[in-house]
Design a protein around this motif. Sequence first.
Motif, PDB file in Angstrom:
ATOM      1  N   VAL A 175      46.058  37.011  46.626  1.00 48.22           N
ATOM      2  CA  VAL A 175      45.299  38.218  46.269  1.00 48.22           C
ATOM      3  C   VAL A 175      45.671  38.669  44.857  1.00 48.22           C
ATOM      4  O   VAL A 175      44.820  38.869  43.994  1.00 48.22           O
ATOM      5  CB  VAL A 175      45.572  39.354  47.275  1.00 48.22           C
ATOM      6  N   ILE A 176      46.973  38.818  44.621  1.00 50.83           N
ATOM      7  CA  ILE A 176      47.429  39.267  43.306  1.00 50.83           C
ATOM      8  C   ILE A 176      47.055  38.252  42.230  1.00 50.83           C
ATOM      9  O   ILE A 176      46.529  38.600  41.176  1.00 50.83           O
ATOM     10  CB  ILE A 176      48.965  39.460  43.284  1.00 50.83           C
ATOM     11  N   VAL A 177      47.314  36.971  42.529  1.00 51.97           N
ATOM     12  CA  VAL A 177      47.068  35.950  41.506  1.00 51.97           C
ATOM     13  C   VAL A 177      45.589  35.929  41.124  1.00 51.97           C
ATOM     14  O   VAL A 177      45.241  35.887  39.946  1.00 51.97           O
ATOM     15  CB  VAL A 177      47.528  34.560  42.001  1.00 51.97           C
ATOM     16  N   PHE A 202      42.388  35.481  51.094  1.00 50.61           N
ATOM     17  CA  PHE A 202      41.483  36.486  50.564  1.00 50.61           C
ATOM     18  C   PHE A 202      41.257  36.163  49.095  1.00 50.61           C
ATOM     19  O   PHE A 202      42.001  36.607  48.232  1.00 50.61           O
ATOM     20  CB  PHE A 202      42.095  37.871  50.746  1.00 50.61           C
ATOM     21  N   SER A 204      51.301  35.439  46.673  1.00 53.59           N
ATOM     22  CA  SER A 204      50.087  36.011  47.245  1.00 53.59           C
ATOM     23  C   SER A 204      48.859  35.670  46.422  1.00 53.59           C
ATOM     24  O   SER A 204      48.801  35.944  45.225  1.00 53.59           O
ATOM     25  CB  SER A 204      50.233  37.530  47.337  1.00 53.59           C
ATOM     26  N   HIS A 211      40.907  38.993  35.433  1.00 49.90           N
ATOM     27  CA  HIS A 211      40.982  39.638  34.119  1.00 49.90           C
ATOM     28  C   HIS A 211      41.248  38.610  33.032  1.00 49.90           C
ATOM     29  O   HIS A 211      40.686  38.666  31.949  1.00 49.90           O
ATOM     30  CB  HIS A 211      42.058  40.716  34.120  1.00 49.90           C
ATOM     31  N   THR A 212      42.129  37.645  33.358  1.00 48.82           N
ATOM     32  CA  THR A 212      42.407  36.594  32.386  1.00 48.82           C
ATOM     33  C   THR A 212      41.129  35.855  32.020  1.00 48.82           C
ATOM     34  O   THR A 212      40.850  35.597  30.845  1.00 48.82           O
ATOM     35  CB  THR A 212      43.431  35.599  32.968  1.00 48.82           C
ATOM     36  N   ILE A 266      39.877  37.041  46.213  1.00 53.68           N
ATOM     37  CA  ILE A 266      39.201  38.140  45.536  1.00 53.68           C
ATOM     38  C   ILE A 266      38.783  37.701  44.139  1.00 53.68           C
ATOM     39  O   ILE A 266      38.133  38.420  43.399  1.00 53.68           O
ATOM     40  CB  ILE A 266      40.122  39.377  45.516  1.00 53.68           C
ATOM     41  N   ILE A 273      43.364  38.327  41.413  1.00 50.54           N
ATOM     42  CA  ILE A 273      43.011  39.543  40.671  1.00 50.54           C
ATOM     43  C   ILE A 273      43.412  39.383  39.200  1.00 50.54           C
ATOM     44  O   ILE A 273      42.639  39.660  38.280  1.00 50.54           O
ATOM     45  CB  ILE A 273      43.696  40.794  41.274  1.00 50.54           C
ATOM     46  N   MET A 274      44.636  38.895  38.986  1.00 52.98           N
ATOM     47  CA  MET A 274      45.118  38.701  37.621  1.00 52.98           C
ATOM     48  C   MET A 274      44.263  37.651  36.898  1.00 52.98           C
ATOM     49  O   MET A 274      43.939  37.789  35.719  1.00 52.98           O
ATOM     50  CB  MET A 274      46.581  38.254  37.634  1.00 52.98           C
ATOM     51  N   LEU A 275      43.882  36.607  37.625  1.00 52.47           N
ATOM     52  CA  LEU A 275      43.076  35.552  37.002  1.00 52.47           C
ATOM     53  C   LEU A 275      41.673  36.060  36.665  1.00 52.47           C
ATOM     54  O   LEU A 275      41.063  35.587  35.701  1.00 52.47           O
ATOM     55  CB  LEU A 275      42.993  34.327  37.917  1.00 52.47           C
TER      56      LEU A 275
END
Lengths: 318, 382
Positions: free
Chosen positions: B141-143, B80, B139, B149-150, B82, B145-147
């Motif tokens: 998904v989390i990575v 996924f 995961s 914003h980064t 995202i 999402i964080m990327l």
Amino acid sequence: MNVTAVLQNVIASALIYSAPLILTALGGTFSERSGIVNVGLEGIMVMGAFSSVVFNLAMADTFGSLTPWIGMLVGGAIGFVFSFFHAVATVHWRADHIISGTVINLMAPALAVFLTNIIYGARQTDFIKARFGFFTFPVLSDIPFIGPILFTNTSLPAFVGIGIAILCWFLLFKTKFGLRLRSVGEHPQAADTLGINVYLMKYAGVLLSGFLGGMGGAIQAQAIASNFSASTIAGQGFISMAAMIFGKWNPLGAMGAAIFFGFAQSLAVTGNYIPVIQDIPSVWLQVAPYIITILALVFVIGKSRGPAANGKTYIKSK
Amino acid sequence: MNDKRQTLNNLLVPILSVLMGFLIGAIIMLVFNFNPIEGYSAMFKGAFGTPFYIGETLRQTAPLIMTALGFALANIAGFFNIGVAGQALLGWTGSVWFAISFPSLPSPILLPLSILAGVLAGALWAGIAGFLRAFFGVSEVIVTIMLNHTSLYTVNYLIRNVMTDSNDSTPRIPEAASLRMEWLTDLTNNSTLHAGIFISLIMAFLVWVLIKKTTTGYEIRAVGLNPMASKYAGMSTKRTIIVSMLLSGALAGLGGAMEGLGNFQNVFVQGAVPTLGFDGLAVALLGLSNPIGIIFAALLFGALKIGGSSMPLAVGVPSEVVDIVIAFIIFFVGANYVIRFFLERNKKKTAGPIEKHDSDKASGTPESLSGTEKADKKEDKE
């Protein structure tokens, strides 16, 4: 500025920025402990922020300084209602949790800005009159050294958030409800065999996350942004999710991580006054929470992850 | 025949989702005292009414096809992604940065290299998530999402401090790096339509070939269906994970490059990652990760977006209603179990006598049609 004043300033602004994150991260914890991934926290915060600002603008004259607190509960209530979509979609309609959460993130800003347009005829609201402002604890602030730093001109919502975190920890680890909620997130089949109402527990987890996330959004709007626009909530929901993971799905851990991330966020604002930090380009402080989360996932948390059945749809056998 | 019915059902889900999304949009307009027919016709005119609007719609469609293909490719491999939004933003920035850094290069060299810079930027950014997933089991998904914003803060910083001297937007790219074409601009009455739409259609075809006709595509599908079995069959799951994420990011980066080199002709400080990413995700879900489906879904969403912006002026409906419709469409696609449930249930009820002629190929159609009618009735009740 002397050391006490600098420390006071840094801690107070860190707490102001962490308050919304604490509550939302706690919300995420409940949802994921019941096995429902909630990437929709961002959208839930948007709805909480929007509804609290609407309430605040309309009722500030009636309730005076209590307005932001009632606004916070209103935000929580709207978040509760809004998260119901996510609960129905993921529990009964077997939707993919991430798709449903993404839908919430797509829907919330659209709906909130749409309603703002209808109500106020503009894409953002006016500024609210009754804000959370600063709070000085009556007795505690007299303690030498600690008093002026921790308990003077600080953020009361953050302290309330810390209190709620402790309450949540108790609820999750020391009560029957908490045990059932966790068992549903770990092994729903086993929980079902033991007579636990799996679907009810999942609903409880998601709705609690909606309530807490909505309150988080309301605090963000009424303590930091002071109005509502499409950019009032800009990534706080995702940072809260990161705080939840960083805190290993434990309310107290999530709270600690949320305070840390709030501190990192506030540094981008207050960092200019602090000797060493003012030399760091602000971009590093802005991206720090995200990079730290990725590093934590790789090195600290790794493959040992949260609730075992997290993100899986549970289909009750006949 | 069962296969046929399956395909028909698969097609019915997105079509019904779109109809229900529009229906809910209409209800919302009714609730707030707008005339939905006026609203939707203003939207339609704003999307296809004149050559100019058609040009704008196609311009919006092009990068949506790319981000959707990017999301779909990762999705087929079981990820996924995202983070297409962040990957598109980096592609956008990378292409513009290259273009304004080498303004003296001739167009046949500068344009392809600028596009390539965007593609590489997107690919590498997504590759981080692929690498971490493959080697650390983190995961994606989390990575991603964080990327996302980064990438937003990094790009904003680069624009203000590196690409310009504390400006909020870069200078325009040189003419030689532009994707705009004079005949397209003339044909569509000075719209912002550019060559990106042709690139997107070609890429959709290439992705189709990649997935259906090549070994790499086969491995991507296999890993998506069952990573364990693929590994047992001797495929390198780690390699496939990284390759699919790199390709996914490359496609998203190409979409971003179209915004930079075609639509906006520069890159500027933004408050959030481009909606292009999440809209692309929505397009891919509606298009069922199929390149042909994606083209149609992207056209629909492009028309919604462009047509929606005409609604406030024409009939006073806030354009956000379009985003609400999009969100509901994806909601129903995501919760397709419900739609399938009603389709199946109605089939069982009506299928009784027809079931006997199972070999009769034509029977698939009337059954499914009756299913649609029932589902429509159910909708009305709601």
